[in-house]
Design a protein around this motif. Structure first.
Motif, short mmCIF file in Angstrom:
data_model
loop_
_atom_site.label_atom_id
_atom_site.label_comp_id
_atom_site.label_asym_id
_atom_site.label_seq_id
_atom_site.Cartn_x
_atom_site.Cartn_y
_atom_site.Cartn_z
N ALA A 32 0.83 -1.20 0.00
CA ALA A 32 0.00 0.00 0.00
C ALA A 32 0.87 1.26 0.00
N GLU A 33 2.00 1.18 0.69
CA GLU A 33 2.89 2.34 0.76
C GLU A 33 3.50 2.64 -0.61
N SER A 34 3.96 1.58 -1.29
CA SER A 34 4.52 1.78 -2.64
C SER A 34 3.47 2.38 -3.56
N ALA A 35 2.26 1.83 -3.48
CA ALA A 35 1.20 2.30 -4.36
C ALA A 35 0.89 3.77 -4.08
N ALA A 36 0.86 4.12 -2.79
CA ALA A 36 0.52 5.49 -2.44
C ALA A 36 1.61 6.45 -2.92
N LEU A 37 2.87 6.06 -2.75
CA LEU A 37 3.98 6.92 -3.17
C LEU A 37 3.93 7.21 -4.66
N GLY A 55 1.24 6.97 -6.45
CA GLY A 55 -0.08 7.44 -6.85
C GLY A 55 -0.85 6.46 -7.70
N GLY A 82 -2.74 3.89 -6.11
CA GLY A 82 -3.59 3.15 -5.18
C GLY A 82 -4.89 2.68 -5.81
N ASP A 83 -5.40 3.45 -6.77
CA ASP A 83 -6.68 3.09 -7.38
C ASP A 83 -6.53 2.13 -8.56
N ALA A 116 6.36 2.73 -9.41
CA ALA A 116 6.06 2.01 -8.17
C ALA A 116 6.93 0.76 -8.06
N CYS A 168 9.48 -0.09 -4.90
CA CYS A 168 8.82 -0.99 -3.96
C CYS A 168 9.81 -1.79 -3.11
N LYS A 211 3.45 15.10 -9.70
CA LYS A 211 3.28 14.13 -8.62
C LYS A 211 4.51 13.23 -8.52
#
Lengths: 303, 264
Positions: free
Chosen positions: A114-119, A121, A123-124, A144, A148, A170
């Protein structure tokens, strides 16, 4: 010998030929911990070759390439890096989350998914198949994958190509976050503004050699010249001696001056020659100035 | 000379990877490889469809008059025919495409454990081969009323799953010679004639003498002999054929590995 200051990555006198083409002709690059280094240069300058030597994808014909003081082909060295290459067609049927989990599995201490995805951008996008994503989204997924594994050193080869401005910003923000965590980054890019926004140090490559190396400000001082052109009877050599004039010459009957302080020089020009005509002041655009820097003669001077 | 070892800036511990995580990486690679192909209908459908249709036509419908022995014989032959394609295409085509598309380069730059890439593809080909053999076994038992003992069915399944490996090696070699879409065309040129010439479509005994004599050149001929032995129609010992296939796999694996190392 190699105490606390072992460079994170190093090319020393690296030479690489492809058949008869010399891709790198004795390049020295050194990267320290927590530093963001931008490699700039036109196509064929040797950026990708430098990266490929540092990643251990190919071996230098002469000189050395090292990661953390180790041979880049050692898996111990590569477990500390993250990679985003220019073109890598990932399996289209795998979902983004699956790709992330797979890549994270290669590393000893990866980030939580989740952290990698959030960094990055994304996540969706985790449930979406990679092949169904847009080009910019795919680039973000690749970013990502690069981060990761909680790498100490990140290689980003033209990371923002194909991204819109918003996505680019971003990604820049994410890169700053990583650097703040102590991660080093090697970034290649065509966009000077990207190097300006991010890099602490910039290496400009051209025809397989290092043309210039220094801080962003030093590079900016080199490239942020304005060009003044006018019809005047003033002697070019005399003008060249004025303060803040980088160079001056007479080209096709026109006086042509390169300067970092156009306003000051223009004022003095008008004072010195009231008959001066057809005054033109042109800021050398970033791209244009950069082209001049990467020409064989680095001085922006038409002979 | 070297009096005191200076503590390195980055402790080597950081690069150490517990064996359990290394194993996990191998498993993750194999799992991804299987998933991505099982989800690609363009890959799985032809692999299942061609041997399935051939067997339905020649083994079930047309062999009715010939009795169960024909259906049994063709089960082995079409089984081998079906097993060859995940090896040749699963390995060769994907390698050729991934070499062109940059995925192989990325994997080489990433700290993927050595061999995980090839091992993953190998397991994927073995799984696909198992699916093909199981499909044909189901058709043989359900439609052609071939009676096989559990040991015979298991033997054929095992033959298929291991027998895919020499074709993986051949496919891999072709995949290192050609990039992108040139590889599938080349592999078709190998796959179809080789199947025909080693008697997978028509029994060798129905073919010209010359073709019968050169049949042992083809690896598929040897795999067919082993498959026939598995379903109880073998003639002579199977082990020489096993040895030939092992040697064949080793030679092509080495050739391919050498080319990969040199040219990437």
């Amino acid at each position: 010998m190699t105490e606390s200051s072992t460079p994170v990555a190093r090319l020393a006198g690296a030479v690489k030929h492809y058949d008869r083409l010399t891709a790198l002709d004795g390049v020295d690059i050194m990267l320290h911990r927590g530093e963001l280094l931008a490699l700039l240069g036109p196509n064929g300058a040797g950026k990708s070759t430098s990266i490929s030597l540092l990643l251990g994808l190919s071996r230098p014909d002469a000189g050395r390439a090292e990661l953390f003081g180790l041979d880049p082909q050692r898996i111990e060295a590569r477990r500390r890096i993250g990679v985003m290459l220019q073109s890598s067609n990932l399996p289209p049927t795998l979902r983004v989350g699956e790709l992330l989990r797979l890549t994270a599995s290669y590393y000893p201490d990866p980030r939580p998914l989740a952290e990698s995805a959030a960094l990055a951008g994304i996540g969706d996008l985790l449930k979406r198949p990679y092949g169904k994503l847009s080009g910019g989204q795919q680039r973000r997924v690749q970013f990502a994958l690069a981060l990761c594994g909680r790498p100490e050193l990140l290689f980003l080869d033209e990371p923002t190509v194909g991204m819109d401005i918003d996505a680019r910003r971003k990604l820049w923000a994410a890169m700053r976050t990583l650097v703040a965590e102590g991660c080093s980054v090697v970034l290649t890019t065509h966009y000077l503004e990207e190097a300006e926004a991010l890099a602490q140090r910039v290496v400009v490559l051209g025809q397989g050699r290092v043309l210039s190396e220094g801080s962003v400000d030093e590079l900016r001082a080199k490239v942020l010249l304005s060009r003044i052109r006018c019809l005047s009877d003033l002697d070019a050599d005399a003008v060249a001696g004025w303060p803040q004039v980088a160079s001056a010459a007479c080209v096709g009957g026109r006086l042509q001056i390169a300067t970092g302080a156009a306003e000051v020089v223009v004022r003095r020009l008008l004072d010195a020659d009231p008959a001066l005509r057809e005054l033109e002041v042109q800021r050398a655009g970033l791209a244009e100035a950069f082209t001049e820097l990467t020409r064989e003669q680095p001085v922006p001077e038409a002979a | 000379m070297n009096a005191v070892t200076v503590p390195a800036a980055a402790p080597p511990v950081a690069a150490g990877m517990p064996p359990r995580r290394v194993l996990g990486a191998y498993l993750a690679e194999a799992r991804s490889e299987c998933l991505r192909y099982m989800r690609a209908p363009g890959f799985m459908l032809p692999i299942l469809l061609f041997p399935g249709m051939f067997y339905l036509l020649f083994g079930v419908v047309m062999a009715k008059s010939e009795g169960a022995d024909a259906a049994r014989y063709l089960l082995a032959s079409y089984g081998v025919f079906g097993v060859m394609s995940p090896g040749l295409f699963g390995f060769g085509v994907s390698l050729a495409i991934e070499r062109e598309g940059g995925l192989l380069t990325l994997k080489r730059a990433l700290p993927m454990p050595p061999g995980a890439y090839l091992l993953g593809k190998m397991l994927m080909a073995m799984a696909a081969a198992a699916v093909v053999v199981l499909l044909l076994l189901a058709m043989a038992a359900g439609l052609a009323h071939v009676t096989l003992s559990l040991a015979q069915a298991g033997g054929l399944l095992l033959t298929g799953m291991l027998g895919v490996l020499p074709f993986c090696a051949l496919g891999m070699f072709v995949g290192t010679l050609f990039k992108g879409q040139a590889a599938p065309a080349m592999l078709q040129l190998i796959y179809l004639p080789m199947s025909f010439l080693s008697g997978l479509w028509f029994p060798l005994s129905m073919m010209p003498k010359v073709l019968q004599q050169i049949a042992p050149v083809w690896p598929s001929y040897h795999l067919d002999r082993i498959a026939l032995a598995a379903v109880g129609m073998g003639q002579g010992a199977a082990w020489p054929h096993v040895l030939v296939l092992v040697g064949f796999a080793a030679v092509f694996l080495l050739l391919a590995a050498r080319r990969l190392r040199r040219h990437g």
